[in-house]
Motif scaffolding. Structure first.
Motif, PDB file in Angstrom:
ATOM      1  N   GLU A  23       0.826  -1.214   0.000  1.00 57.37           N
ATOM      2  CA  GLU A  23       0.000   0.000   0.000  1.00 57.37           C
ATOM      3  C   GLU A  23       0.858   1.261   0.000  1.00 57.37           C
ATOM      4  O   GLU A  23       0.585   2.211  -0.750  1.00 57.37           O
ATOM      5  CB  GLU A  23      -0.940  -0.012   1.198  1.00 57.37           C
ATOM      6  N   TYR A  24       1.888   1.294   0.823  1.00 51.91           N
ATOM      7  CA  TYR A  24       2.760   2.476   0.843  1.00 51.91           C
ATOM      8  C   TYR A  24       3.462   2.650  -0.505  1.00 51.91           C
ATOM      9  O   TYR A  24       3.659   3.778  -0.971  1.00 51.91           O
ATOM     10  CB  TYR A  24       3.793   2.361   1.953  1.00 51.91           C
ATOM     11  N   GLN A  25       3.839   1.543  -1.119  1.00 51.83           N
ATOM     12  CA  GLN A  25       4.485   1.622  -2.427  1.00 51.83           C
ATOM     13  C   GLN A  25       3.534   2.228  -3.462  1.00 51.83           C
ATOM     14  O   GLN A  25       3.944   3.052  -4.280  1.00 51.83           O
ATOM     15  CB  GLN A  25       4.948   0.218  -2.859  1.00 51.83           C
ATOM     16  N   LYS A  26       2.262   1.847  -3.382  1.00 54.69           N
ATOM     17  CA  LYS A  26       1.260   2.411  -4.290  1.00 54.69           C
ATOM     18  C   LYS A  26       1.132   3.917  -4.098  1.00 54.69           C
ATOM     19  O   LYS A  26       0.834   4.649  -5.047  1.00 54.69           O
ATOM     20  CB  LYS A  26      -0.102   1.762  -4.039  1.00 54.69           C
ATOM     21  N   ARG A  27       1.349   4.380  -2.871  1.00 58.07           N
ATOM     22  CA  ARG A  27       1.205   5.808  -2.571  1.00 58.07           C
ATOM     23  C   ARG A  27       2.461   6.606  -2.925  1.00 58.07           C
ATOM     24  O   ARG A  27       2.515   7.811  -2.710  1.00 58.07           O
ATOM     25  CB  ARG A  27       0.896   6.010  -1.090  1.00 58.07           C
ATOM     26  N   GLY A  28       3.484   5.929  -3.448  1.00 58.66           N
ATOM     27  CA  GLY A  28       4.675   6.631  -3.908  1.00 58.66           C
ATOM     28  C   GLY A  28       5.782   6.795  -2.895  1.00 58.66           C
ATOM     29  O   GLY A  28       6.750   7.526  -3.142  1.00 58.66           O
ATOM     30  N   LEU A  29       5.693   6.111  -1.756  1.00 57.16           N
ATOM     31  CA  LEU A  29       6.744   6.212  -0.760  1.00 57.16           C
ATOM     32  C   LEU A  29       7.896   5.266  -1.083  1.00 57.16           C
ATOM     33  O   LEU A  29       7.715   4.250  -1.767  1.00 57.16           O
ATOM     34  CB  LEU A  29       6.209   5.873   0.634  1.00 57.16           C
ATOM     35  N   LYS A  30       9.068   5.607  -0.589  1.00 59.36           N
ATOM     36  CA  LYS A  30      10.178   4.666  -0.609  1.00 59.36           C
ATOM     37  C   LYS A  30       9.970   3.726   0.574  1.00 59.36           C
ATOM     38  O   LYS A  30       9.889   4.176   1.722  1.00 59.36           O
ATOM     39  CB  LYS A  30      11.521   5.387  -0.485  1.00 59.36           C
ATOM     40  N   VAL A  31       9.886   2.435   0.298  1.00 58.32           N
ATOM     41  CA  VAL A  31       9.525   1.448   1.317  1.00 58.32           C
ATOM     42  C   VAL A  31      10.719   0.574   1.671  1.00 58.32           C
ATOM     43  O   VAL A  31      11.307  -0.071   0.801  1.00 58.32           O
ATOM     44  CB  VAL A  31       8.364   0.552   0.831  1.00 58.32           C
ATOM     45  N   PHE A  32      11.053   0.563   2.940  1.00 56.29           N
ATOM     46  CA  PHE A  32      12.051  -0.377   3.452  1.00 56.29           C
ATOM     47  C   PHE A  32      11.279  -1.534   4.080  1.00 56.29           C
ATOM     48  O   PHE A  32      10.726  -1.411   5.181  1.00 56.29           O
ATOM     49  CB  PHE A  32      12.965   0.304   4.465  1.00 56.29           C
ATOM     50  N   ALA A  33      11.190  -2.623   3.322  1.00 55.90           N
ATOM     51  CA  ALA A  33      10.436  -3.807   3.754  1.00 55.90           C
ATOM     52  C   ALA A  33      11.397  -4.765   4.439  1.00 55.90           C
ATOM     53  O   ALA A  33      12.343  -5.249   3.814  1.00 55.90           O
ATOM     54  CB  ALA A  33       9.767  -4.480   2.568  1.00 55.90           C
ATOM     55  N   THR A  34      11.168  -5.024   5.711  1.00 51.84           N
ATOM     56  CA  THR A  34      12.128  -5.821   6.461  1.00 51.84           C
ATOM     57  C   THR A  34      11.517  -7.122   6.955  1.00 51.84           C
ATOM     58  O   THR A  34      10.311  -7.241   7.176  1.00 51.84           O
ATOM     59  CB  THR A  34      12.678  -5.038   7.677  1.00 51.84           C
ATOM     60  N   ALA A  35      12.392  -8.088   7.132  1.00 49.89           N
ATOM     61  CA  ALA A  35      12.018  -9.376   7.713  1.00 49.89           C
ATOM     62  C   ALA A  35      13.296 -10.033   8.202  1.00 49.89           C
ATOM     63  O   ALA A  35      14.392  -9.728   7.711  1.00 49.89           O
ATOM     64  CB  ALA A  35      11.329 -10.276   6.688  1.00 49.89           C
ATOM     65  N   ARG A  36      13.167 -10.907   9.175  1.00 48.24           N
ATOM     66  CA  ARG A  36      14.350 -11.620   9.658  1.00 48.24           C
ATOM     67  C   ARG A  36      14.985 -12.389   8.512  1.00 48.24           C
ATOM     68  O   ARG A  36      16.198 -12.460   8.388  1.00 48.24           O
ATOM     69  CB  ARG A  36      13.956 -12.560  10.796  1.00 48.24           C
ATOM     70  N   ASN A  37      14.130 -12.951   7.644  1.00 51.18           N
ATOM     71  CA  ASN A  37      14.594 -13.633   6.435  1.00 51.18           C
ATOM     72  C   ASN A  37      13.963 -12.939   5.234  1.00 51.18           C
ATOM     73  O   ASN A  37      12.800 -13.198   4.910  1.00 51.18           O
ATOM     74  CB  ASN A  37      14.197 -15.108   6.472  1.00 51.18           C
ATOM     75  N   PRO A  38      14.694 -12.064   4.533  1.00 46.56           N
ATOM     76  CA  PRO A  38      14.119 -11.294   3.425  1.00 46.56           C
ATOM     77  C   PRO A  38      13.548 -12.147   2.295  1.00 46.56           C
ATOM     78  O   PRO A  38      12.704 -11.664   1.531  1.00 46.56           O
ATOM     79  CB  PRO A  38      15.300 -10.452   2.921  1.00 46.56           C
ATOM     80  N   SER A  39      13.972 -13.398   2.187  1.00 44.94           N
ATOM     81  CA  SER A  39      13.438 -14.252   1.119  1.00 44.94           C
ATOM     82  C   SER A  39      11.946 -14.522   1.311  1.00 44.94           C
ATOM     83  O   SER A  39      11.256 -14.946   0.375  1.00 44.94           O
ATOM     84  CB  SER A  39      14.190 -15.587   1.079  1.00 44.94           C
TER      85      SER A  39
END
Length: 276
Positions: A23-39
């Motif tokens: 949703e944030y990506q759709k709104r034009g923000l730069k998104v830092f999507a994090t997870a313990r395992n990025p895969s």
């Protein structure tokens, strides 16, 4: 106009964090999507303006590395931090593995605080927003969920304290009292295995984490929360998801016996327990 940025913890596919990143990506923000395992963040890496970062909120070195990456990418500012990462643990209090309960707190409580501390300077510089994903579970003593529910109670309260402390610095804090939202948290919870001498052995097969967890669709929740973080005014406790109305408006006025009955009725198998 400078592009706004958001960092979201716990973005594994199928969950709230993943839906928020989309949703944030759709709104034009730069998104830092994090997870313990990025895969595990799935298709997010194929979207424009999404940067996948490995982030274990229980590991200080991992948090510091993520903060360094964001600092370099944004010039030292972060507009929005969403503390979403969380884990579930089902077990009666009498049978609780204290080590597992402490690990849950490391993620659900200390992980939120540690991550917020690490990004505080960037948030202050941006006059940004912190959204802490709390839960109505923190207001409801559901059987078998003492560790999880008490951790959410701690976050609900900590978030409100943080709101008061960050207000003079120009940072808004949202305490998101979340009800039922479709996610993978129950599917990711481990199977309940009770000790041989547990008083609850007779209902072990009935108290397993549910694979049929339902609620408000995660994408609808994400649209709503994105609006709240971007509106420039929302602050404090906000409520969304299945059963929030019951807990917020009805629960405080119910007699204890009726509230207890409703809680037990929503705990699979627990209603089968017979007094010794």
């Amino acid at each position: 106009m400078t592009q706004k940025s958001v960092l979201i913890t716990g973005c594994s596919e199928g969950g709230i964090g993943h839906a928020l990143a989309v949703e944030y990506q759709k709104r034009g923000l730069k998104v830092f999507a994090t997870a313990r395992n990025p895969s595990k963040i799935g298709d997010l890496t194929s979207l424009p303006n999404v940067i996948a970062i490995a982030l274990d909120v229980t590991d200080p070195s991992s948090i510091a590395a993520a903060a360094k990456t964001v600092d370099a990418e944004t010039g030292g500012k972060l507009d929005i931090l969403v503390n979403n990462a969380g884990v579930m643990y089902h077990m009666p209090v009498l049978d609780m593995d204290i080590a597992k309960a402490k690990q849950l707190y490391e993620v659900n409580v200390w992980g939120v605080i540690s991550t917020t501390q690490a990004f505080a300077d960037m948030l202050v510089k941006a006059k940004g927003v912190v959204a802490n994903i709390g839960s109505i579970a923190g207001l409801s003593p559901l059987p078998l969920q003492a560790a999880y529910n008490s951790s959410k109670s701690a976050i609900n309260n900590t978030s409100e304290v943080l709101r008061l402390e960050l207000a003079p610095l120009g940072v808004r804090v949202l305490t998101v009292l979340t009800g039922g939202v479709t996610s993978e948290i129950e599917n990711n919870a481990e199977k309940v295995v009770l000790p041989e001498n547990s008083y609850y052995r007779s209902i072990e097969k009935d108290i397993q984490p549910s694979s049929n967890w339902t609620g408000l669709p995660a994408d609808k929740y994400a649209e709503w929360l994105t609006d709240k973080t971007l509106d420039g005014k929302s602050t404090g406790q906000i409520w969304k998801g299945e059963s929030t109305g019951l807990v917020r408006w009805v629960g405080p006025f119910l007699p204890q016996w009726l509230f207890d009955y409703l809680l037990i009725a929503h705990t699979k198998g627990f209603g089968k327990m017979q007094p010794l």
